[in-house]
Design an enzyme around this catalytic site. Structure first.
Site, PDB file in Angstrom:
ATOM      1  N   ASP A   1       5.050   6.230 -22.601  1.00  0.00           N
ATOM      2  CA  ASP A   1       4.324   5.383 -21.660  1.00  0.00           C
ATOM      3  C   ASP A   1       5.307   4.887 -20.601  1.00  0.00           C
ATOM      4  OD1 ASP A   1       1.590   3.765 -21.370  1.00  0.00           O
ATOM      5  OD2 ASP A   1       3.246   2.429 -20.844  1.00  0.00           O
TER       6      ASP A   1
ATOM      7  N   ASN B   1       2.123   0.998  -8.685  1.00  0.00           N
ATOM      8  CA  ASN B   1       0.975   1.254  -7.821  1.00  0.00           C
ATOM      9  C   ASN B   1       0.697   0.068  -6.901  1.00  0.00           C
ATOM     10  OD1 ASN B   1       0.234   3.881  -8.515  1.00  0.00           O
ATOM     11  ND2 ASN B   1      -0.974   3.212 -10.273  1.00  0.00           N
TER      12      ASN B   1
ATOM     13  N   HIS C   1      -0.614   3.940  -4.367  1.00  0.00           N
ATOM     14  CA  HIS C   1      -1.002   4.951  -5.352  1.00  0.00           C
ATOM     15  C   HIS C   1      -0.383   6.311  -5.067  1.00  0.00           C
ATOM     16  CE1 HIS C   1      -3.946   2.707  -7.760  1.00  0.00           C
ATOM     17  NE2 HIS C   1      -4.197   2.048  -6.642  1.00  0.00           N
TER      18      HIS C   1
ATOM     19  N   ASP D   1       1.489   8.463  -7.744  1.00  0.00           N
ATOM     20  CA  ASP D   1       1.190   9.859  -8.066  1.00  0.00           C
ATOM     21  C   ASP D   1       2.459  10.707  -8.081  1.00  0.00           C
ATOM     22  OD1 ASP D   1      -1.455   9.222  -8.250  1.00  0.00           O
ATOM     23  OD2 ASP D   1      -2.033  10.075  -6.309  1.00  0.00           O
TER      24      ASP D   1
ATOM     25  N   GLU E   1      -0.839   6.454 -17.371  1.00  0.00           N
ATOM     26  CA  GLU E   1       0.611   6.710 -17.349  1.00  0.00           C
ATOM     27  C   GLU E   1       1.141   7.064 -18.737  1.00  0.00           C
ATOM     28  OE1 GLU E   1       0.081   2.216 -17.874  1.00  0.00           O
ATOM     29  OE2 GLU E   1      -0.923   3.900 -16.893  1.00  0.00           O
TER      30      GLU E   1
END
Length: 377
Positions: free
Chosen positions: A246, A254, A259, A263, A289
Site C-alpha cells: 500500500d 492526489n 490526480h 496516476d 493504491e
C-alpha cells in the site's frame, strides 16, 4: 515534434507486440491460454458437428454417382464419422483440458483432409469424379481456419498441409502445372492469406478484449478478479508468498499534486513491480493504491529479502509535480506465506492484516508473521 515521435514509437511498439502475440503463444499468459482454449473448444464442437452431419450426405452422393461402390470406402467413411463424433464429445467434455483441445483442433482438419487424400490415392479410376465432387474440401478447410483463434504459426502449418493436399489433387486429376491446376493453387493460396489475416485480427481482438477484462487500464497489471481466477479457489499446489503493498499517504499526493501526478506515481510504481517479478510471479492492482504480488519458488528468507528490496526501490524513486518540484513516496508491506494445501484466500487475508499492522506501526516497513517490523528511513 517530440509528441509526434513519441506517438509513432508507441504505435510501433503496439504493432510489434501485436504481431508477436499473434505469431505464437510463447508470450501468452497462463490465464489467456485457458481462455483461448475455451474459444477453440467451442469451435471444435461446432465444426466437428457440422462435418459429422454432412458426412451422410456425401456418402449418399458417392453411392449415387460412383460407377462402382468400393466396399472399403464405407469403412473409411464410418471411421471418419466416428472420429468426428469423438472429437465433438471429447471437446464438449474437455473444459480446461489444454492438450486435449489442441489435439482435437487439429483433428477436425485432419479427418476430412485425410479422407480426401485417401480417395485420391485409392480410387484411381474415379480420380476425376473425386476432384470434381470433393475438390472443395481444401478450400472449405482453409476458410474454416478463419473462425478459429489460431496463432499465425498454427494456421500456417495447417495451411501448408492443405496446399500439399491441393497439389496431390492436381497430380491425381492430371491438371498439375496446367492453367486449371495453377489457378486452383493460386486461389487456395489467396484464401490462405485471407485466413491468416482473419486469424491475426481474430486473435488480436481476443487478446485486447481479454486484457481489457483482466488488466488494470492505468498500470497494466492484472486486476483483482483476474488474479483470483488465475489462483483459483481451491488449495494451492506449491509454496507461495503473498505480498500486500500500500502506497503511504497516497490521497495526500492526489490532493497536493493532482490526480495526473498520482496516476504517474501508480504507473511508475507498477512498472517497478513488474521489473522485479520472476517468470512465475504475479502482480495485480488490488484497488486504489493497493497492490498484491504473488511470489513463487522462494523460501521465507528470500521472500522477505525481496520485500525489503522492493521497499527500498519504491522509496528511491523520484517524482515531480507540475511545478517540477521533486518528491518521494514510501510504502507499507504485509508478507504472508501460503503452504501447499492451503487456500490462497486465507493468505491474502493474512497479508492484508499484516499490511494494516505495518500502517498502524508507522508505515514505510515490512511486517511478516515471523519477523518484527523493519523500518527504512
Amino acid at each position: 515534434m517530440g509528441t509526434v515521435l513519441k506517438g509513432w514509437k508507441n504505435l510501433q511498439a503496439i504493432s510489434i507486440s501485436s504481431v508477436r502475440d499473434t505469431l505464437s503463444g510463447k508470450y501468452h499468459s497462463r490465464d489467456f491460454i485457458h481462455a483461448r482454449m475455451e474459444y477453440l473448444r467451442s469451435r471444435v464442437v461446432l465444426v466437428g458437428l457440422l462435418f459429422a452431419l454432412l458426412t451422410p450426405l456425401w456418402t449418399l452422393m458417392d453411392w449415387l454417382v460412383l460407377p462402382s461402390w468400393p466396399a472399403h470406402l464405407m469403412a473409411v467413411r464410418i471411421l471418419s464419422l466416428a472420429g468426428l463424433i469423438a472429437c465433438v464429445w471429447l471437446a464438449f467434455h474437455g473444459h480446461q483440458r489444454i492438450t486435449r483441445i489442441y489435439v482435437l483442433s487439429g483433428l477436425v482438419f485432419i479427418l476430412p483432409a485425410s479422407f480426401y487424400a485417401y480417395m485420391l490415392l485409392t480410387l484411381s479410376g474415379a480420380a476425376h469424379y473425386v476432384v470434381l465432387g470433393y475438390g472443395f474440401i481444401p478450400f472449405l478447410l482453409v476458410a474454416t481456419l478463419s473462425i478459429f483463434p489460431f496463432t499465425l504459426l498454427e494456421s500456417a502449418l495447417v495451411g501448408g498441409a492443405l496446399i500439399a493436399l491441393q497439389i496431390l489433387a492436381s497430380v491425381s486429376s492430371g491438371t498439375w502445372l496446367s492453367a486449371k491446376g495453377l489457378q486452383d493453387l493460386w486461389l487456395l493460396s489467396a484464401l490462405l492469406v485471407v485466413g491468416l489475416t482473419a486469424n491475426y485480427f481474430h486473435l488480436g481482438l481476443l487478446l485486447r478484449l481479454y486484457r481489457q477484462a483482466t488488466h488494470d487500464t492505468l498500470t497494466g497489471l492484472l486486476n483483482r478478479g483476474a488474479v483470483s481466477r488465475q489462483l483459483g479457489q481451491g488449495p494451492v499446489q506449491e509454496r507461495l508468498h503473498v505480498l500486500m503493498v500500500d502506497l503511504d499517504h497516497f490521497k495526500q499526493i492526489n490532493d497536493t499534486h493532482g490526480h495526473s501526478v498520482g496516476d504517474d506515481v501508480l504507473t511508475r510504481t507498477a512498472a517497478l513491480f513488474k521489473a522485479h517479478l520472476g517468470a512465475h510471479d504475479l502482480a495485480a492492482r488490488y484497488g486504489g493504491e493497493e497492490f498484491v504480488l504473488i511470489l513463487a519458488g522462494r523460501s521465507d528468507a528470500q521472500a522477505l529479502s525481496f520485500a525489503h528490496i522492493l521497499l527500498q526501490q519504491v522509496q528511491a524513486q523520484t517524482f515531480y509535480n507540475h511545478d517540477r518540484e521533486p518528491f518521494q513516496i514510501t510504502a507499507s508491506l504485509g508478507l504472508a506465506p501460503c503452504q501447499p494445501g492451503q487456500a490462497i484466500e486465507e493468505a491474502l487475508m493474512r497479508a492484508d492484516q499484516l499490511l494494516y499492522q505495518a500502517k498502524r506501526a508507522g508505515r514505510n516497513q515490512v511486517v511478516t508473521q515471523e519477523s518484527i517490523p523493519t523500518v527504512f528511513s
